[in-house]
Design an enzyme around this catalytic site. Structure first.
Site, PDB file in Angstrom:
ATOM      1  N   CYS A  61       0.839  -1.184   0.090  1.00  0.00           N
ATOM      2  CA  CYS A  61       0.020  -0.119  -0.088  1.00  0.00           C
ATOM      3  C   CYS A  61       0.796   1.269   0.022  1.00  0.00           C
ATOM      4  CB  CYS A  61      -0.809  -0.104   1.180  1.00  0.00           C
ATOM      5  SG  CYS A  61      -2.190   1.346   1.124  1.00  0.00           S
ATOM      6  N   ILE A  62       0.599   1.983   1.204  1.00  0.00           N
ATOM      7  CA  ILE A  62       1.476   3.467   1.173  1.00  0.00           C
ATOM      8  C   ILE A  62       3.010   3.031   1.552  1.00  0.00           C
ATOM      9  CG2 ILE A  62       0.705   4.208   3.436  1.00  0.00           C
ATOM     10  CD1 ILE A  62       1.295   6.437   0.467  1.00  0.00           C
TER      11      ILE A  62
END
Lengths: 221, 221
Positions: free
Chosen positions: B136-137
């Protein structure tokens, strides 16, 4: 597409929904083609437990719906607003929250009371022939609400004390392994032990819950 | 049996670890035969977000390690106590906690700083040729720590703004779908977009993360 309500009780095994179980329920429902909606009571938690120390956090208060929303990524509704006729069935993950926030079993044992919205949901869904699925400790709620209606067949694994409590609340108990689900076809109730086996692996938890979710979807009339 | 550290940043997408991603990581590691140990910084969270309203909870403070312990069922260690030589690799689930509690990317963008224990872990593991996996991030952390060492190849999905930030921090970006993992064999870094695709389904999240975890385990030398 069947629409299933997932009834959460917070976020974290010791004071809310058991997270591995809740995510396994959501994952299995999605994998098996069901649409799902998380829901939880808009109520205070019984208490807050620091999950690192295992101790109760003195003076802290959290809200069941806001904490359960963590598991739901914010996509959750208050149980009091749920129209049961919109759903084809309901699943209850476990965790102590089921016995602390959805009912008072953790405090009161077989004399427990059940949250009014949870009680209504189980009664109305059962009246309408919609399947209900209970994981881990949450079968105590099924026993308390449905026990006087017949004798629902439930499992909490192999824990003799909790099994005896289920029987006192007019349920029948059947032993099961972490990989198994017990299906009561007459009452349309499914249960699986999950982390009642505290040393089970997360892949066993997922496998047992997937089995229970699959059986629940098959019971939709 | 490979032993993998899972680096958590709290419990809940908006202020901690994304729960579906973290559980998918734990489930995939177990299914693929790895042993895993959760770990998190013993530090205060940047803030607390009410996940039902989406608003910051004014005046509330929570602790990254104690909240992450909810995902780990209490079986977690403080990052500062981790002996990196005890592990074969590390996985970082996403969630805003990765950009708020493990580094300051959510506040400072490419000028962010990285938690000292997180930085040490990534540097020492990378020096030792141990694979690192970012969901993800969390690839922003990899870019910040490893960008000056070479040009790690990472994915953040298809988000142009975050991809540009990765490149400013001296990483290379490759687009990927939610089902894919990008593997940088030279730097032994794996990444997968997960909920960078915010409308992805939980079964897609799990599938992409399982792919990334599988690739990570294959990189163990």
């Amino acid at each position: 597409v069947p629409k299933i309500g997932v009834v959460l009780s917070g976020c974290g095994v010791y004071d809310g929904s058991e997270i591995h179980e809740a995510v396994s329920v959501l994952l299995a429902l999605d994998q098996l083609g069901a649409e799902c909606q998380c829901m939880a009571p808009d109520a205070d938690q019984l208490h807050v437990v620091n999950h690192f120390t295992g101790e109760q956090a003195p003076g802290e208060q959290r809200q069941v719906l806001a904490e359960a929303a963590r598991i739901a990524r914010g996509k959750i509704v208050a149980l009091s607003t749920v129209r049961i006729s919109d759903y084809d069935g309901f699943v209850f993950p476990g965790g102590f929250g089921a016995a602390k926030n959805l009912c008072t079993f953790a405090l009161d044992g077989v004399e427990c009371s059940v949250n009014a919205d949870v009680k209504r949901l189980i009664e109305v869904a059962n009246d309408a022939g919609k399947p209900l699925c209970f994981c881990c400790i949450s079968p105590v709620i099924a026993a308390k609400v449905l026990g006087h209606r017949g004798e629902p067949l439930l499992t909490i694994g192999n824990d003799a004390e909790t099994a005896a409590a289920l029987e006192k609340m007019n349920a029948a108990h059947e032993q099961a392994t972490v990989l198994e689900a017990v299906v009561d076809r007459d009452n349309k109730v499914v249960s699986t032990p999950a982390y009642m086996y505290g040393e089970a692996s997360i892949s066993e938890i997922y496998a047992g819950i997937r089995q229970a979710v699959d059986e629940t979807l098959r019971l939709i009339g």
